[in-house]
Design an enzyme around this catalytic site. Structure first.
Site, PDB file in Angstrom:
ATOM      1  N   LYS A 189     -16.783  20.237  33.688  1.00  8.74           N
ATOM      2  CA  LYS A 189     -15.455  20.517  33.116  1.00  8.74           C
ATOM      3  C   LYS A 189     -14.419  20.025  34.112  1.00  8.74           C
ATOM      4  O   LYS A 189     -14.326  20.534  35.226  1.00  8.74           O
ATOM      5  CB  LYS A 189     -15.315  22.027  32.889  1.00  8.74           C
ATOM      6  CG  LYS A 189     -13.943  22.477  32.435  1.00  8.74           C
ATOM      7  CD  LYS A 189     -13.539  21.855  31.129  1.00  8.74           C
ATOM      8  CE  LYS A 189     -14.231  22.512  29.949  1.00  8.74           C
ATOM      9  NZ  LYS A 189     -13.911  21.841  28.661  1.00  8.74           N
ATOM     10  N   HIS A 316     -20.421  21.706  21.194  1.00  6.82           N
ATOM     11  CA  HIS A 316     -19.448  22.347  22.068  1.00  6.82           C
ATOM     12  C   HIS A 316     -19.813  23.818  22.279  1.00  6.82           C
ATOM     13  O   HIS A 316     -20.512  24.421  21.474  1.00  6.82           O
ATOM     14  CB  HIS A 316     -18.077  22.235  21.393  1.00  6.82           C
ATOM     15  CG  HIS A 316     -17.011  23.095  21.979  1.00  6.82           C
ATOM     16  ND1 HIS A 316     -16.661  24.325  21.457  1.00  6.82           N
ATOM     17  CD2 HIS A 316     -16.202  22.903  23.044  1.00  6.82           C
ATOM     18  CE1 HIS A 316     -15.679  24.840  22.177  1.00  6.82           C
ATOM     19  NE2 HIS A 316     -15.381  24.005  23.133  1.00  6.82           N
TER      20      HIS A 316
HETATM   21 MG   LIG Z   1     -14.747  19.618  25.399  1.00  5.25          MG
END
Ligand SMILES: [Mg+2]
Length: 418
Positions: A189, A316
């Site tokens: 991330k 996701h």
């Molecule tokens: Mg994403």
């Protein structure tokens, strides 16, 4: 098989201070647990978001579906549509793109559809994967989902992962996660540190884990030119580049220049987003998420459209518990076109509401449960603890940006900052 009782329990579980483009995760992640009890005593389970707006919307549906047949899913959708008509969530529930009336309906539908499918499976003595057409695979691969993070929360609560804000500590985090779960692909991330630092982290991962597919997801933190530069710098390093820049047009401009496919869970988040994204060639991979695409069957419908137009399918994740992981595993197993390792926040939590033991990671994969329904059972004591946590947390919505200002008083979300 009619629904006799509907119960929705908001819960909270401890979440580490994970950094992203919007700020940092608060001390508690909120979820909701749904129990649909049928007239013959079968209980179907569902799980979704736990913020006040979602709970209010789901609460509107609950009394309307009493007496409804759990095998009638179109009828269930019509009841949900009548209950939420005209309402639109204004909370993105964690970086899942713009909200709209159709996405709101899909989000609330999914909550009830999963519980209905669980009840159907329990009634028939078959796992949910069989109701979705059968298992195309017996094990579902997941990726190691790495985050930059602070070492502890503002309340002093730390965790096993420590402070992670350098390439070296990102590699250490990956090693710790892979040692424990056996993941064979890695996602970072991003959108947290300046792009060159995130490029350095991806290169360090490539060196430490040769042959592992790698992904980075800055959640639209970069402008088009920056995204193109990063794509060039990471040529040959990335399996895919996820949401480098906001919007279908921006993504199209980057996709034209990038050697690797672009993936998204931000610019394509509902069926109406597909035609413009396909026309502009904005994305090579869509990250599905049954929680807002309308449920498990709609995820399969998305898969067919993606396959038709030559778009790959991945999955996701938001912070979630075991009911959601079970649903993710069943739908991924029943969807042949979902060929990428799925995202999961599973390693970041230390508690759950289900009886442990069913969903184990071996070599980064979870075996599809073979017992009826989703294959997971609620632990009533754990559910009660989760609900106590929810009441104690004082949180009613996800707000990473406000919490971030306790660490960095002048923080503003990083969307297209660089
Ligand atoms: Mg994403």
């Amino acid at each position: 098989m009619k629904i006799r009782e509907v119960s929705i329990t908001p819960v909270a579980f401890a979440d580490p201070p994970l950094l992203n483009v919007m700020g940092v995760h608060e001390p508690w992640a909120l979820r909701s647990v749904l129990r649909l009890t049928t007239e013959d005593g079968i209980v179907g389970l569902g799980e979704s978001y736990g913020d006040a707006a979602f709970l209010e919307m789901a609460g509107r549906v609950a009394p309307r579906i009493v007496g409804h047949d759990v095998f009638d899913l179109p009828g269930l959708r019509a009841l949900v549509a009548a209950a939420v008509s005209g309402s639109v969530f204004t909370d993105q529930h964690g970086l899942t793109g713009a909200f709209s009336g159709d996405k709101t309906l899909a989000t609330v539908c999914a909550f009830f559809e999963v519980a209905a499918l669980d009840a159907q499976g329990r009634a028939l003595g078959r796992p949910v994967v069989d109701l979705l057409g059968g298992a195309a695979r017996e094990r579902v691969d997941f990726s190691a989902y790495l985050f930059y993070k602070y070492g502890e929360h503002r309340n002093g609560r730390g965790d096993d992962w420590g402070d992670v804000r350098t390439p070296e500590s990102v590699v250490d985090e990956a090693r710790q996660m892979i040692d424990q779960y056996g993941f064979r692909s890695i996602k970072l991330k991003g959108g947290v540190l300046p792009p060159d630092q995130e490029i350095a982290a991806m290169r360090a991962l490539a060196q430490a884990f040769p042959g592992y597919p790698l992904r980075v997801d800055p959640n639209g933190a970069w402008q088009v030119d920056t995204s193109i530069r990063v794509a060039k710098e990471l040529d040959g390093v990335l399996e895919y580049l996820e949401d480098p820049t906001p919007g279908i047009e921006g993504m199209a401009a980057v996709a034209e220049q990038a050697s690797m496919p672009l993936a998204t869970n931000m610019c394509v988040v509902r069926f109406a987003d597909l035609p413009p994204a396909i026309a502009r060639k904005s994305v090579g991979i869509v990250l599905s998420d049954h929680h807002y695409w309308g449920g498990l069957r709609q995820t399969q419908a998305l898969s067919v459209l993606c396959e038709t137009f030559g778009i790959g399918l991945s999955m996701h994740s938001n912070s979630h518990l075991g009911i959601s992981l079970a649903a993710m595993v069943h739908v991924a197993a029943a969807t042949p076109h979902l060929t990428y390792a799925c995202d999961t926040h599973w390693p970041w939590k230390t508690e759950d509401v289900i009886v442990p033991g069913v969903l184990e990671f071996v070599d980064g994969a979870v075996a599809v449960p073979t017992t009826p329904g989703l294959g997971v059972e609620l632990d009533p004591d754990a559910l009660a603890r989760g609900h106590e946590n929810f009441l104690r947390s004082g949180q009613t919505a996800r707000d990473d940006a406000t919490y971030m200002r306790h660490y960095e008083p002048n923080f503003t979300p990083n969307i297209a900052r660089w």
